[in-house]
Design a protein around this motif. Sequence first.
Motif, PDB file in Angstrom:
ATOM      1  N   ALA A   7     -35.819  21.128 -25.327  1.00 22.74           N
ATOM      2  CA  ALA A   7     -37.141  21.650 -24.711  1.00 22.74           C
ATOM      3  C   ALA A   7     -38.290  21.442 -25.684  1.00 22.74           C
ATOM      4  CB  ALA A   7     -37.009  23.099 -24.389  1.00 22.74           C
ATOM      5  N   GLU A  16     -35.048  16.071 -18.868  1.00 27.16           N
ATOM      6  CA  GLU A  16     -36.324  17.150 -18.917  1.00 27.16           C
ATOM      7  C   GLU A  16     -37.565  16.399 -19.001  1.00 27.16           C
ATOM      8  OE1 GLU A  16     -35.462  20.377 -18.648  1.00 27.16           O
ATOM      9  OE2 GLU A  16     -33.678  19.683 -18.210  1.00 27.16           O
ATOM     10  N   LYS A  58     -38.625  15.797 -15.458  1.00 26.41           N
ATOM     11  CA  LYS A  58     -38.687  17.070 -14.858  1.00 26.41           C
ATOM     12  C   LYS A  58     -40.204  17.515 -15.189  1.00 26.41           C
ATOM     13  CE  LYS A  58     -34.096  19.336 -14.413  1.00 26.41           C
ATOM     14  NZ  LYS A  58     -33.168  20.349 -14.797  1.00 26.41           N
TER      15      LYS A  58
END
Length: 230
Positions: free
Chosen positions: A63, A92, A95
């Motif tokens: 993250a 990610e 996304k």
Amino acid sequence: SYYAETDAIVDLLARMGLTRIVVFYQNDSYGKAGLTGVERAMSKRNLKIGATGTVERNSVEVAAAVKAIAGSDPQAVVMISAYKSCGAFVKEMKKAGSNPQFMNVSFVGSRALAAELGDLGRGVGIAQVMPFPWNPATPVVRDYQRQIAPNGSENDYSFGSLEGYVAAKVFVEGLRRAGKEPTREAFVTALETLRDFDLGGFYVTYSPTDHNGSKFVEMTVISRNGKIMR
């Protein structure tokens, strides 16, 4: 070496006109070696890395890396990590609405990364340090295919097992040159005096100060259905 791989990756990206290049790397000696390689390759072309993001070994906590890298609006990301973390990072990033050109060094494992990404893997690039294992036009690849899958199942081929096959052939040649009663010293000397040794269209060279063996680098890409293409 990873320096040769990262130089080839940056050279390709620069020739494509992609100059906003960032690095996602594993926070250990492997990842830092790759980062240094990218830094050298960028400096050689009067470019600077736009941003970096890290992941710990054996972790998929990406993250923070995604936040740091996606916010820099990258055109390309050079990834130096294992397939699980690279897969998590690509997922990610997409996304988050960021879809730069993703590039990997060979360590990632082409088929493992393709399986990890599934349909999201299409277009992801991977540097390779071995000839294409599905192309029998290269003699060493043809010999490898006969050994690894006598019945011709291409699903058994991989860059990793081809590299193992090449390493075994080099090892045997070193033993042969070391003589009938080889010592450690004789074996090392035998390897360090190999010059342009032809394994079948793939050449290796060693010296007392250079144990890399080969500077061969070729780019591949994950295509549809997870296939690796040149």
